[in-house]
Scaffold this active site. Structure first.
Site, mmCIF file in Angstrom:
data_model
loop_
_atom_site.group_PDB
_atom_site.id
_atom_site.type_symbol
_atom_site.label_atom_id
_atom_site.label_comp_id
_atom_site.label_asym_id
_atom_site.label_seq_id
_atom_site.Cartn_x
_atom_site.Cartn_y
_atom_site.Cartn_z
ATOM 1 N N CYS A 61 -0.434 2.425 -13.150
ATOM 2 C CA CYS A 61 0.626 1.972 -12.248
ATOM 3 C C CYS A 61 0.107 1.761 -10.831
ATOM 4 C CB CYS A 61 1.756 3.001 -12.248
ATOM 5 S SG CYS A 61 3.039 2.675 -11.022
ATOM 6 N N TYR A 85 5.642 -8.913 -9.979
ATOM 7 C CA TYR A 85 6.653 -8.478 -10.943
ATOM 8 C C TYR A 85 7.813 -9.474 -10.992
ATOM 9 C CZ TYR A 85 4.351 -3.987 -11.497
ATOM 10 O OH TYR A 85 3.428 -3.008 -11.789
#
Length: 298
Positions: free
Chosen positions: A45, A172
């Site tokens: 992440c 994203y």
């Protein structure tokens, strides 16, 4: 990965708000103390890697603990291999629900557990690194960099905001868009931001704010590290690669050469997480080979 709650009616990805935003600060219910807090993070992440990088840069390894979760996540959330030595939890979701039994969002990393209060203090990833840089200053190692110097905070905050919207979260917004319009808008913003950073670094400065490493470099690096391996293909950010930006590519390698950046960059975890977990955009779960890039090149 179910993102229905984070998809607007026009197909745009709208990231969920951070649920836990208490501060670790002197005089509050969660004061900074050595040994009191545990960070839960994933090498996969980018938001979590920020905290891992800063913790190492500042020499806080013996002050704040870390639990690394498995890169493959299912409907139960992030799994803690072998169980968490601090709480005994097998899944990060257990800590979220122990703190808020009614919680219904995604279980995100990084987050910070208060051993004394026995609850999550924060999953507010932008604030976590700032807290390490400020509230934990008394425990910084001798010679540690000042990543958030008072004289540059306004400039750092402004650039961080630009990088977040255009790049960190921009990839994203491109990858999770469900309409052509939303995708086109997002991917245009991604490459506009990369162009801005390329121009900023083309004057020969080693870091984004000049000669000294700052919070802005940490936030930018974690997206750059994943760009060619994941975002270029998986998130359809295919106009150009990181390696097609000479100044940015040299800058990314310069950061990778620093142990705190290199030692927390795990391309195996990164690729397996994105390609296996995000079945909404990669339903086969196949992890592609490549790209063959030498991050150690001078």
């Amino acid at each position: 990965m179910d993102l229905k709650r984070e998809t607007a009616t026009d197909g745009r990805f709208v990231r969920q708000a951070n649920r836990f935003t208490d501060l670790i600060e002197e005089g509050g219910p969660h004061p900074p103390e050595p040994g009191r807090y545990q960070i839960y993070a994933s090498y996969a992440c980018p938001w979590a890697q920020r905290a891992l990088i800063v913790r190492e840069l500042l020499g806080l390894q013996d002050v704040i603990g870390v639990t690394i979760v498995d890169p493959i996540r299912d409907e139960r959330g992030w799994r803690v291999p072998g169980g968490d030595p601090v709480t005994g939890a097998e899944f990060l979701s257990e800590l979220y629900l122990a703190t808020d039994p009614g919680y219904q969002g995604r279980y995100t990393v990084p987050c910070v557990w208060d051993r004394t209060a026995e609850r999550l203090v924060t999953n507010d990833y932008p604030q976590i690194t700032l807290t390490l840089e400020t509230a934990f200053a008394p425990w910084h190692a001798e010679g540690a960099p000042d990543l958030y110097p008072a004289a540059l905070r306004e400039e750092i905050d402004a650039l961080n905001d630009t990088v977040f919207h255009g790049l960190n979260n921009g990839v994203y917004k491109a990858g999770f868009a469900t309409s052509q319009e939303a995708y086109d808008e997002a991917v245009t913003g991604v490459f506009a931001t990369l162009g801005l950073l390329e121009e900023r670094l083309s004057d020969g400065r080693p870091y984004l704010h000049g000669e000294a490493l700052t919070e802005s470099d940490v936030r930018t690096y974690t997206t750059l590290a994943r760009f060619d391996a994941v975002y270029h293909a998986h998130f359809k950010c295919g106009i150009r690669r990181l390696v097609d930006h000479p100044a940015l590519w040299a800058y990314a390698r310069r950061l990778y050469a620093i142990p705190a950046f290199r030692d927390t960059t795990d391309f195996d975890h990164i690729k397996r997480h994105y390609y296996v977990t995000q079945t909404n955009i990669n339903p086969t779960g196949i992890v592609p080979q490549g790209p063959d890039i030498d991050w150690t090149a001078p």
